[in-house]
Design a protein around this motif. Sequence first.
Motif, PDB file in Angstrom:
ATOM      1  N   GLU A 163       0.853  -1.182   0.000  1.00 23.83           N
ATOM      2  CA  GLU A 163       0.000   0.000   0.000  1.00 23.83           C
ATOM      3  C   GLU A 163       0.894   1.239   0.000  1.00 23.83           C
ATOM      4  O   GLU A 163       1.914   1.276   0.674  1.00 23.83           O
ATOM      5  CB  GLU A 163      -0.880  -0.008   1.240  1.00 23.83           C
ATOM      6  N   THR A 164       0.519   2.229  -0.767  1.00 21.29           N
ATOM      7  CA  THR A 164       1.266   3.488  -0.797  1.00 21.29           C
ATOM      8  C   THR A 164       0.326   4.633  -0.480  1.00 21.29           C
ATOM      9  O   THR A 164      -0.882   4.452  -0.393  1.00 21.29           O
ATOM     10  CB  THR A 164       1.904   3.735  -2.185  1.00 21.29           C
ATOM     11  N   GLU A 165       0.889   5.822  -0.340  1.00 20.31           N
ATOM     12  CA  GLU A 165       0.055   7.004  -0.095  1.00 20.31           C
ATOM     13  C   GLU A 165      -0.877   7.261  -1.278  1.00 20.31           C
ATOM     14  O   GLU A 165      -1.966   7.785  -1.112  1.00 20.31           O
ATOM     15  CB  GLU A 165       0.933   8.230   0.140  1.00 20.31           C
ATOM     16  N   ASP A 166      -0.424   6.891  -2.480  1.00 16.70           N
ATOM     17  CA  ASP A 166      -1.181   7.167  -3.698  1.00 16.70           C
ATOM     18  C   ASP A 166      -2.259   6.139  -4.011  1.00 16.70           C
ATOM     19  O   ASP A 166      -3.187   6.426  -4.747  1.00 16.70           O
ATOM     20  CB  ASP A 166      -0.232   7.246  -4.905  1.00 16.70           C
ATOM     21  N   ARG A 167      -2.111   4.903  -3.486  1.00 18.84           N
ATOM     22  CA  ARG A 167      -3.050   3.857  -3.893  1.00 18.84           C
ATOM     23  C   ARG A 167      -3.209   2.801  -2.809  1.00 18.84           C
ATOM     24  O   ARG A 167      -2.306   2.563  -2.007  1.00 18.84           O
ATOM     25  CB  ARG A 167      -2.599   3.207  -5.189  1.00 18.84           C
ATOM     26  N   ALA A 168      -4.351   2.169  -2.850  1.00 21.04           N
ATOM     27  CA  ALA A 168      -4.609   1.040  -1.955  1.00 21.04           C
ATOM     28  C   ALA A 168      -3.896  -0.189  -2.502  1.00 21.04           C
ATOM     29  O   ALA A 168      -3.605  -0.269  -3.698  1.00 21.04           O
ATOM     30  CB  ALA A 168      -6.113   0.784  -1.873  1.00 21.04           C
ATOM     31  N   ALA A 169      -3.606  -1.121  -1.637  1.00 21.94           N
ATOM     32  CA  ALA A 169      -2.936  -2.353  -2.052  1.00 21.94           C
ATOM     33  C   ALA A 169      -3.853  -3.185  -2.940  1.00 21.94           C
ATOM     34  O   ALA A 169      -5.034  -3.355  -2.634  1.00 21.94           O
ATOM     35  CB  ALA A 169      -2.516  -3.157  -0.841  1.00 21.94           C
ATOM     36  N   GLN A 170      -3.319  -3.710  -4.038  1.00 25.48           N
ATOM     37  CA  GLN A 170      -4.037  -4.645  -4.897  1.00 25.48           C
ATOM     38  C   GLN A 170      -3.797  -6.051  -4.347  1.00 25.48           C
ATOM     39  O   GLN A 170      -2.647  -6.462  -4.211  1.00 25.48           O
ATOM     40  CB  GLN A 170      -3.514  -4.569  -6.339  1.00 25.48           C
ATOM     41  N   VAL A 171      -4.860  -6.778  -4.044  1.00 26.63           N
ATOM     42  CA  VAL A 171      -4.731  -8.145  -3.530  1.00 26.63           C
ATOM     43  C   VAL A 171      -4.909  -9.105  -4.695  1.00 26.63           C
ATOM     44  O   VAL A 171      -5.906  -9.049  -5.415  1.00 26.63           O
ATOM     45  CB  VAL A 171      -5.766  -8.429  -2.424  1.00 26.63           C
ATOM     46  N   TYR A 172      -3.930 -10.002  -4.880  1.00 26.98           N
ATOM     47  CA  TYR A 172      -3.971 -10.984  -5.969  1.00 26.98           C
ATOM     48  C   TYR A 172      -4.498 -12.328  -5.490  1.00 26.98           C
ATOM     49  O   TYR A 172      -5.219 -13.005  -6.220  1.00 26.98           O
ATOM     50  CB  TYR A 172      -2.573 -11.152  -6.575  1.00 26.98           C
ATOM     51  N   VAL A 173      -4.120 -12.707  -4.264  1.00 21.91           N
ATOM     52  CA  VAL A 173      -4.496 -14.016  -3.733  1.00 21.91           C
ATOM     53  C   VAL A 173      -4.764 -13.895  -2.241  1.00 21.91           C
ATOM     54  O   VAL A 173      -4.049 -13.189  -1.526  1.00 21.91           O
ATOM     55  CB  VAL A 173      -3.356 -15.041  -3.969  1.00 21.91           C
ATOM     56  N   LYS A 174      -5.798 -14.603  -1.783  1.00 21.43           N
ATOM     57  CA  LYS A 174      -6.035 -14.835  -0.362  1.00 21.43           C
ATOM     58  C   LYS A 174      -5.987 -16.347  -0.196  1.00 21.43           C
ATOM     59  O   LYS A 174      -6.566 -17.080  -0.997  1.00 21.43           O
ATOM     60  CB  LYS A 174      -7.383 -14.278   0.078  1.00 21.43           C
ATOM     61  N   ALA A 175      -5.293 -16.796   0.839  1.00 21.91           N
ATOM     62  CA  ALA A 175      -5.097 -18.236   0.978  1.00 21.91           C
ATOM     63  C   ALA A 175      -4.945 -18.624   2.443  1.00 21.91           C
ATOM     64  O   ALA A 175      -4.756 -17.774   3.310  1.00 21.91           O
ATOM     65  CB  ALA A 175      -3.850 -18.662   0.194  1.00 21.91           C
ATOM     66  N   SER A 176      -5.016 -19.924   2.688  1.00 24.10           N
ATOM     67  CA  SER A 176      -4.717 -20.458   4.017  1.00 24.10           C
ATOM     68  C   SER A 176      -4.095 -21.842   3.867  1.00 24.10           C
ATOM     69  O   SER A 176      -4.315 -22.539   2.872  1.00 24.10           O
ATOM     70  CB  SER A 176      -5.970 -20.514   4.889  1.00 24.10           C
ATOM     71  N   THR A 177      -3.307 -22.197   4.855  1.00 20.27           N
ATOM     72  CA  THR A 177      -2.624 -23.492   4.886  1.00 20.27           C
ATOM     73  C   THR A 177      -2.740 -24.082   6.277  1.00 20.27           C
ATOM     74  O   THR A 177      -2.478 -23.390   7.265  1.00 20.27           O
ATOM     75  CB  THR A 177      -1.122 -23.336   4.546  1.00 20.27           C
ATOM     76  N   VAL A 178      -3.131 -25.339   6.360  1.00 21.54           N
ATOM     77  CA  VAL A 178      -3.099 -26.070   7.624  1.00 21.54           C
ATOM     78  C   VAL A 178      -1.757 -26.787   7.678  1.00 21.54           C
ATOM     79  O   VAL A 178      -1.406 -27.550   6.768  1.00 21.54           O
ATOM     80  CB  VAL A 178      -4.262 -27.079   7.743  1.00 21.54           C
TER      81      VAL A 178
END
Length: 157
Positions: A98-113
């Motif tokens: 995330e920067t002052e100019d833009r919100a973070a772009q999320v590419y993947v959400k994941a989880s691992t057991v």
Amino acid sequence: MARHIYSCPLRWSDMDAFGHVNNVVFLTYLEEARIDFMFRLAPGDGSPSFAGGSVVARHEIDYKRPLLHRHEPVTIESWVTKINAASLTIAYEVKDPETEDRAAQVYVKASTVVVPYDLAAGRPRRITAYEKAHLQQFLDDGNGDGAAAGEKGALAA
């Protein structure tokens, strides 16, 4: 709740015929972040935490948008969503910083057991009190104590 931050470089070989990171490569990115979190950054120099091994019991991945090749690394945030007697769940977001100019772009959400494993005995083992104390610093179980807005329990397996 703390989050572990890992800067992951993109490699030319990560791309598929469509010019974006292949879906399978994201598992390698998650592995790099998980190893960095569990081993290299374990509390104290020479910490025995998870030194005996661990195995992956489950992966869950939600692909949010394509990640195109570029020279800048992606950021992988990791945190713990569940700690059981003999397993833990790690959640991740693969994103741009995330920067002052833009919100973070999320590419993947994941989880691992992840299951701690005794390599010498050839079987799973329990999480030690020492390991649990370290993991609890990164715990966000989705019950409102430190959960990110809009993400409560979304990645818990």
